[in-house]
Write an enzyme that holds these catalytic residues in place. Structure first.
Site, PDB file in Angstrom:
ATOM      1  N   PRO A  59       0.839  -1.308  -0.018  1.00  0.00           N
ATOM      2  CA  PRO A  59       0.081   0.040  -0.170  1.00  0.00           C
ATOM      3  C   PRO A  59       0.888   1.242  -0.182  1.00  0.00           C
ATOM      4  O   PRO A  59       1.689   1.219   0.619  1.00  0.00           O
ATOM      5  CB  PRO A  59      -0.916  -0.126   1.337  1.00  0.00           C
ATOM      6  N   GLU A  60       0.499   2.259  -0.862  1.00  0.00           N
ATOM      7  CA  GLU A  60       1.301   3.496  -0.983  1.00  0.00           C
ATOM      8  C   GLU A  60       0.182   4.686  -0.457  1.00  0.00           C
ATOM      9  O   GLU A  60      -0.837   4.236   0.186  1.00  0.00           O
ATOM     10  CB  GLU A  60       1.629   3.709  -2.233  1.00  0.00           C
TER      11      GLU A  60
END
Length: 283
Positions: free
Chosen positions: A2-3
């Site tokens: 996840p960014e």
């Protein structure tokens, strides 16, 4: 992994689901998830009776602010949170369960088991690792064009690994760096210090545009990402180059190429993002 847009989406979802809830107890099924304090039992005891007052984000980290403590959580590659009824069966790979006094539970699942949780006295978390050395927040008011330029000025590092370095700008990962560089028309192997003022301004705007669009779409579910309600993101349908090797560029029609830059799979349009001869200079 996840960014920023995915973590921001999780933050917003959890803010609706767990803020105001009081922790009665915590069950830790996998002790290595808990990085601070060292003993999971101490972690659980410290959180008993704590009420979650807000959920914030710093880079790719979640911050759960409570009465006396802040829990800093990193999802790493496949970590995810979900809210359940205490009677719901425990799913495989559930490693930490926060039991609330109202009978609901916040459960942390992580197939890869790389996620981490740190517990700090309230306010101390920003002065110690893992948050201490983090750089500019792209969605914060302090992320101005001048601040962005000052981070890149005179750097001989290639622009892609510099953007991935969380000590310069936080939250950017492989997907959004590739997309931002494409939107700005900059090759990922350009030296940061070789970018002109106009190119820096274009990249600055591209980062903001890409991240804001991704947050609005709930992030990108390229692999296994879901938000706190189990919903997938939709920004993957708007990706221009990432994951599109061999397909025509949506701007010029040239075939998108994939290579490795700084150890990361990298997608570029050779026509829209030419690798120019460069001369390092201060921005």
């Amino acid at each position: 992994m996840p960014e920023l847009p995915e973590v921001e989406t999780v933050k917003r979802t959890l803010s609706q689901l767990v803020v105001g809830k009081t922790i009665g107890n915590v069950t830790v099924h996998l002790r290595r998830i808990i990085q601070r304090p060292e003993e999971p039992l101490e972690f659980s005891m410290m959180l008993q009776g704590e009420t979650i007052r807000s959920v914030e984000r710093r880079g790719k980290f979640l911050r759960f602010l409570m009465d006396n403590y802040t829990m800093v959580s990193h999802l790493r590659m496949e970590g995810r949170y979900g809210v359940y009824d205490s009677k719901d069966p425990l799913e495989t790979h559930t490693h930490v369960v926060f039991h609330f006094t109202d009978g609901s539970e916040l459960r942390y699942k992580d197939v890869r088991q790389f996620g981490t949780m740190h517990l700090f006295p309230l306010g101390q978390e920003l002065e110690e690792q893992p948050l201490k050395k983090l750089g500019l927040e792209p969605l914060d008011d302090a992320f101005t064009l001048d601040a962005f330029k000052s981070k890149l000025a005179g750097r001989s590092t290639k622009i892609k690994p510099l953007l991935l370095n969380q000590e310069y700008i936080v939250g950017l990962g492989n997907i959004y760096v590739d997309e931002s560089l494409f939107l700005a028309g900059i090759h990922p192997e350009r030296e940061a210090g070789s970018l002109s003022r106009q190119e820096l301004a274009s990249l600055y705007e591209a980062i903001l545009s890409t991240l804001n669009d991704a947050v609005a779409a709930g992030g990108s579910s390229v692999k296994s990402y879901v938000n706190g309600q189990g919903e997938i993101g939709l920004f993957q349908h708007q990706l221009k180059v990432y994951g599109h090797k061999g397909e025509p560029c949506p701007v010029c029609g040239a075939h998108i190429e994939k290579s490795v830059v700084a150890g990361r799979g990298t997608h570029v349009c050779p026509n829209c993002q030419p690798l120019k001869k460069q001369r390092s200079r201060k921005a």
